[in-house]
Structure formats: structure tokens, C-alpha cells
Motif scaffolding. Structure first.
Motif, PDB file in Angstrom:
ATOM      1  N   LEU A 138      58.025  55.790  82.370  1.00 19.49           N
ATOM      2  CA  LEU A 138      58.958  57.048  82.282  1.00 19.49           C
ATOM      3  C   LEU A 138      59.502  57.023  81.055  1.00 19.49           C
ATOM      4  CD1 LEU A 138      60.168  57.340  85.713  1.00 19.49           C
ATOM      5  CD2 LEU A 138      58.532  58.869  84.503  1.00 19.49           C
ATOM      6  N   TRP A 139      59.677  55.848  80.340  1.00 17.92           N
ATOM      7  CA  TRP A 139      60.425  55.547  78.989  1.00 17.92           C
ATOM      8  C   TRP A 139      59.444  55.878  77.668  1.00 17.92           C
ATOM      9  CZ3 TRP A 139      59.292  51.666  75.398  1.00 17.92           C
ATOM     10  CH2 TRP A 139      59.882  51.473  74.296  1.00 17.92           C
ATOM     11  N   THR A 140      58.286  55.627  77.865  1.00 20.12           N
ATOM     12  CA  THR A 140      57.458  55.660  76.905  1.00 20.12           C
ATOM     13  C   THR A 140      57.200  56.861  76.317  1.00 20.12           C
ATOM     14  OG1 THR A 140      56.188  53.990  77.753  1.00 20.12           O
ATOM     15  CG2 THR A 140      54.916  55.165  76.225  1.00 20.12           C
ATOM     16  N   PRO A 141      57.247  58.304  76.971  1.00 23.36           N
ATOM     17  CA  PRO A 141      56.830  59.547  76.276  1.00 23.36           C
ATOM     18  C   PRO A 141      58.265  59.881  75.535  1.00 23.36           C
ATOM     19  CG  PRO A 141      56.377  59.512  78.550  1.00 23.36           C
ATOM     20  CD  PRO A 141      57.186  58.360  78.576  1.00 23.36           C
ATOM     21  N   SER A 142      59.396  59.640  75.962  1.00 22.11           N
ATOM     22  CA  SER A 142      60.488  60.065  75.120  1.00 22.11           C
ATOM     23  C   SER A 142      60.448  59.213  73.654  1.00 22.11           C
ATOM     24  CB  SER A 142      61.883  59.993  75.934  1.00 22.11           C
ATOM     25  OG  SER A 142      62.063  58.744  76.613  1.00 22.11           O
ATOM     26  N   HIS A 143      60.272  57.939  73.976  1.00 27.64           N
ATOM     27  CA  HIS A 143      60.221  56.979  72.894  1.00 27.64           C
ATOM     28  C   HIS A 143      59.280  57.557  71.781  1.00 27.64           C
ATOM     29  CE1 HIS A 143      58.868  53.451  70.730  1.00 27.64           C
ATOM     30  NE2 HIS A 143      57.834  53.619  71.409  1.00 27.64           N
ATOM     31  N   PHE A 144      58.174  57.744  71.961  1.00 22.57           N
ATOM     32  CA  PHE A 144      56.912  58.119  71.410  1.00 22.57           C
ATOM     33  C   PHE A 144      57.158  59.422  70.772  1.00 22.57           C
ATOM     34  CE2 PHE A 144      53.146  58.028  69.313  1.00 22.57           C
ATOM     35  CZ  PHE A 144      52.967  56.717  68.906  1.00 22.57           C
ATOM     36  N   TRP A 145      57.625  60.515  71.504  1.00 14.90           N
ATOM     37  CA  TRP A 145      57.750  61.738  71.261  1.00 14.90           C
ATOM     38  C   TRP A 145      58.832  61.990  70.076  1.00 14.90           C
ATOM     39  CZ3 TRP A 145      57.248  63.971  76.869  1.00 14.90           C
ATOM     40  CH2 TRP A 145      55.990  64.074  77.114  1.00 14.90           C
ATOM     41  N   ALA A 146      59.970  61.047  70.161  1.00 12.69           N
ATOM     42  CA  ALA A 146      60.830  61.167  69.061  1.00 12.69           C
ATOM     43  C   ALA A 146      59.987  60.619  67.804  1.00 12.69           C
ATOM     44  CB  ALA A 146      62.057  60.258  69.577  1.00 12.69           C
ATOM     45  N   LEU A 147      59.171  59.467  67.992  1.00 11.04           N
ATOM     46  CA  LEU A 147      58.775  59.193  66.685  1.00 11.04           C
ATOM     47  C   LEU A 147      57.772  60.348  66.149  1.00 11.04           C
ATOM     48  CD1 LEU A 147      57.403  57.037  64.466  1.00 11.04           C
ATOM     49  CD2 LEU A 147      55.872  56.246  66.190  1.00 11.04           C
ATOM     50  N   SER A 148      56.881  61.006  66.996  1.00  6.86           N
ATOM     51  CA  SER A 148      56.110  62.092  66.701  1.00  6.86           C
ATOM     52  C   SER A 148      56.857  63.180  66.028  1.00  6.86           C
ATOM     53  CB  SER A 148      55.281  62.619  67.819  1.00  6.86           C
ATOM     54  OG  SER A 148      56.051  63.064  68.766  1.00  6.86           O
ATOM     55  N   LEU A 149      58.038  63.412  66.603  1.00  5.30           N
ATOM     56  CA  LEU A 149      58.938  64.583  65.930  1.00  5.30           C
ATOM     57  C   LEU A 149      59.185  64.141  64.491  1.00  5.30           C
ATOM     58  CD1 LEU A 149      61.773  65.689  68.415  1.00  5.30           C
ATOM     59  CD2 LEU A 149      60.260  67.223  67.367  1.00  5.30           C
ATOM     60  N   TYR A 150      59.539  62.910  64.173  1.00  4.33           N
ATOM     61  CA  TYR A 150      59.828  62.487  62.891  1.00  4.33           C
ATOM     62  C   TYR A 150      59.016  62.690  62.001  1.00  4.33           C
ATOM     63  CZ  TYR A 150      61.489  59.484  59.135  1.00  4.33           C
ATOM     64  OH  TYR A 150      61.955  59.084  58.051  1.00  4.33           O
ATOM     65  N   LYS A 151      57.406  62.213  62.666  1.00  5.10           N
ATOM     66  CA  LYS A 151      56.125  62.256  61.687  1.00  5.10           C
ATOM     67  C   LYS A 151      55.319  63.146  61.885  1.00  5.10           C
ATOM     68  CE  LYS A 151      56.020  59.041  59.364  1.00  5.10           C
ATOM     69  NZ  LYS A 151      56.599  59.116  57.924  1.00  5.10           N
ATOM     70  N   SER A 152      55.894  64.325  62.502  1.00  6.51           N
ATOM     71  CA  SER A 152      54.667  65.211  62.853  1.00  6.51           C
ATOM     72  C   SER A 152      53.983  65.912  61.791  1.00  6.51           C
ATOM     73  CB  SER A 152      55.685  66.721  63.537  1.00  6.51           C
ATOM     74  OG  SER A 152      56.482  67.129  62.571  1.00  6.51           O
ATOM     75  N   GLY A 153      54.464  65.875  60.443  1.00 12.65           N
ATOM     76  CA  GLY A 153      53.657  66.105  59.509  1.00 12.65           C
ATOM     77  C   GLY A 153      52.275  65.295  59.348  1.00 12.65           C
ATOM     78  N   ASP A 154      52.577  63.884  59.449  1.00 12.15           N
ATOM     79  CA  ASP A 154      51.215  62.806  59.484  1.00 12.15           C
ATOM     80  C   ASP A 154      50.349  63.461  60.493  1.00 12.15           C
ATOM     81  OD1 ASP A 154      52.187  61.642  57.411  1.00 12.15           O
ATOM     82  OD2 ASP A 154      52.737  59.694  58.325  1.00 12.15           O
ATOM     83  N   TYR A 155      50.845  63.535  61.690  1.00 13.23           N
ATOM     84  CA  TYR A 155      50.062  63.860  62.825  1.00 13.23           C
ATOM     85  C   TYR A 155      49.258  65.208  62.786  1.00 13.23           C
ATOM     86  CZ  TYR A 155      52.176  60.120  65.700  1.00 13.23           C
ATOM     87  OH  TYR A 155      52.456  58.694  65.902  1.00 13.23           O
ATOM     88  N   LYS A 156      49.877  66.126  62.055  1.00  9.14           N
ATOM     89  CA  LYS A 156      49.244  67.254  61.840  1.00  9.14           C
ATOM     90  C   LYS A 156      48.173  67.174  60.652  1.00  9.14           C
ATOM     91  CE  LYS A 156      50.182  72.284  60.756  1.00  9.14           C
ATOM     92  NZ  LYS A 156      51.270  73.093  59.971  1.00  9.14           N
ATOM     93  N   LYS A 157      48.383  66.403  59.735  1.00 12.94           N
ATOM     94  CA  LYS A 157      47.361  66.149  58.611  1.00 12.94           C
ATOM     95  C   LYS A 157      46.263  65.494  59.216  1.00 12.94           C
ATOM     96  CE  LYS A 157      48.661  62.960  55.523  1.00 12.94           C
ATOM     97  NZ  LYS A 157      49.273  62.645  54.313  1.00 12.94           N
TER      98      LYS A 157
END
Length: 325
Positions: free
Chosen positions: A161-180
Motif C-alpha cells: 500500500l505504501w509503494t504507489p504513493s511513493h512511486f507516483w510522487a517520483l513520477s510526478l516529479y519526473k513526468s517529463g522523462d516518462y512522457k518522453k
């Protein structure tokens, strides 16, 4: 291999081993934990082999061995496969069949289910894929008992249950990378508002499972008090993130780092071509998050697992002082 991930896997596996009702001799414990650590490294190597094309596109991963040319792709593949076999066989001979099967399942789930199947296909990749990261305490328990019971399942659910909130925080910060890289992370597919809502929901979902060790009589009042205080503070920070306005996703905003305990503060030894933090910004972020001065000298490389280690150190460390007899 991913040393930071390996350290967290090793730590949570040790937790499962320590809460077991039976004593395990030092030799068996060390060899078994080493096997789990090797298995975690093997899964990381296989992941980096398969995702080397994506790693080269993202600032967070572009300095990994394959994109930088330090390791060839086929070398990483052979390395990962050999380590997987060694780790599973070692755990089988040092512990038991159940532990070895669980380790094999963890490696297989992380590589085949998460890396190959889910990551490039669904924004729920990290939710389902979180199963692999949540299994180590179960493995630790089975090293001592050879069976699966409610205690490691509760620890599994805490991590899950902790993992999604932890990793979505990272994906928010690096969303440009994930989009690319065309990875369908939640911020890329659904936007920052939906992502922040999901982070908040998952943070509150942790509350009942965080207190479960106390009510199932394998953790004491000290654990309950500290774990509840830290989880409520985590809920508060996620709520602050939920209310905040992110002007530009992917930008190094202090509010985003603080509100989600974003996991690592990096002090690079070499200046990258396009640094994701401007000069002095890392120091500013660290000071804003902790209220302290950085203890790493200029030019020294270091990575602080700010929330991950702190959270698990208090929430799942079953030292003799806090575990009920």
C-alpha cells in the motif's frame, strides 16, 4: 544491480526473519539474507537489460551501466540469469523450498509481469508490480518457519500500500522523462490532479494496516505510537501535496519534494550535461525538507534514502524492545 533497492529488500526481509517465533542460527541467517540480496540484484540486472532503451532517454536512469556503455546488454542478461539461479539455489540449500520458491516468484514477477508486461501497458503498473517489492518480509519469515502466516502478510500489505504513493510522487516529479520514454505512468495518462488524488487515497489506506501488527499481538505499544504518528504525518504531507498547485510537472519544485518525502537527494560527483537541479538547488531542497544543513561535504557523492529508510526504520523494524513476547 540496484544497490538502493537491494538495501530496502534486504532490510524488509530481515524484518520478516526477526519477527519469526523461531531462532535461526547466524550462519543460516547471513547466507539466506545474502541470497535474497543477490536475487534482488539479479532482478535489477534483468530489468536494466530489458529497459536499456528507455533508461537512455531518462535523466533519472541515463547514467546506468548499459546506457553509458560500461556494460554490454548481453553481459547484463547473462549476469542477471546466473545471479538468479545462484540466489534461488543458495536460499534453497540454506533455508527451505518455500523460501526458494518465493524468491523465484519475486524475481519472475518483477521481470516478466512488471518489467515486460505491465510497465509499458498500463498506468496501474506500479500498483500490480508492487507485489514483487512487498514479498521480501514474507521470504524472511519463511526462512525461519517454512510457512506463511498472518504476520508477514501484514508486512507485505504495508509495503504494497505504501509503494504507489511513493512511486507516483517520483513520477510526478519526473513526468517529463516518462512522457518522453512513452511509459504510461499515471501523471502522463491521467494528469497531476488524478495522481495526487490517488497518492492521498493510498496514504490513508495505509492507516488500518499500519496499526495491524499491534492488534495481532506481534508488535508493542511503542511500535503503535511511533508508526501511527509517522503515518499520520505522511498523510498530512500527502494532503498538502493534494492541495498544492504544480505549475510545471517535471520541474524541481521544493513543495513537491517536501510534501511527498521524495526519496533521494543526489549530490553528483560529475557535472551532467543537463543537470535536473540548478547549482545550489539540492542544498536548498535538503534544508527545506529537513530543516538541517547537509552533512555531506561538497564534491562527496551520496544518496540519502530520506523517506524510504526513515519510514521503514520506524514502521517495520521489530527490535526486541518493541516486539511483544
Amino acid at each position: 544491480m540496484k544497490p538502493r533497492v537491494m538495501s530496502l529488500v534486504l532490510f524488509t526481509c530481515m524484518v520478516g526473519l526477526l519477527i519469526a517465533p523461531y531462532n535461526v542460527d547466524l550462519k543460516t541467517s547471513v547466507i539466506s539474507l545474502l541470497a535474497v540480496a543477490i536475487g534482488s540484484g539479479a532482478a535489477g540486472a534483468l530489468n536494466m537489460w530489458y529497459e536499456s532503451d528507455l533508461d537512455a532517454l531518462m535523466s533519472r536512469t541515463c547514467l546506468r551501466p548499459i546506457p553509458t556503455g560500461k556494460v554490454k546488454r548481453n553481459q547484463a542478461l547473462y549476469f542477471g540469469v546466473i545471479l538468479s539461479v545462484i540466489s534461488i539455489l543458495t536460499l534453497y540449500y540454506s533455508a527451505n523450498l518455500v523460501s526458494a520458491v518465493l524468491l523465484a516468484s519475486t524475481i519472475g514477477f518483477y521481470f516478466f509481469i512488471y518489467t515486460i508486461w505491465l510497465k509499458r501497458k498500463t498506468p496501474q503498473n506500479i500498483v500490480i508490480g508492487g507485489v514483487a517489492g512487498a514479498l521480501p518480509p514474507v521470504i524472511g519469515r519463511t526462512i525461519a518457519t517454512g510457512t506463511i502466516s498472518i504476520e508477514p502478510i501484514i508486512l507485505f500489505l504495508i509495503i504494497f500500500l505504501w509503494t504507489p504513493s511513493h512511486f507516483w510522487a517520483l513520477s510526478l516529479y519526473k513526468s517529463g522523462d516518462y512522457k518522453k520514454a512513452k511509459i504510461p505512468m499515471l501523471p502522463v495518462i491521467a494528469g497531476s490532479k488524478t495522481t495526487k488524488t490517488n497518492i492521498l487515497i493510498y496514504s490513508f489506506a495505509m492507516l488500518p494496516i499500519i496499526i495491524a501488527p499491534y492488534f495481532f499481538n506481534f508488535a508493542g505499544l511503542f511500535y503503535l505510537t511511533i508508526a501511527l504518528i509517522m503515518t499520520l504525518y505522511y498523510n498530512y504531507l500527502c494532503f498538502e501535496l493534494f492541495k498544492s498547485k504544480i505549475i510545471k510537472t517535471g520541474s524541481p519544485r521544493v513543495d513537491l519534494w517536501k510534501s511527498t518525502f521524495l526519496n533521494y537527494w543526489r549530490v553528483p560527483t560529475k557535472k551532467p550535461k543537463k543537470p535536473f537541479l540548478r547549482k545550489g538547488q539540492g542544498k536548498t531542497i535538503f534544508n527545506r525538507v529537513t530543516g538541517k544543513k547537509p552533512f555531506l561535504k561538497k564534491g562527496v557523492s551520496g544518496e540519502l534514502t530520506y523517506f524510504a529508510s526513515l519510514f521503514w526504520g520506524v514502521n517495520t523494524l521489530p527490535l526486541n524492545a518493541i516486539v511483544s513476547p
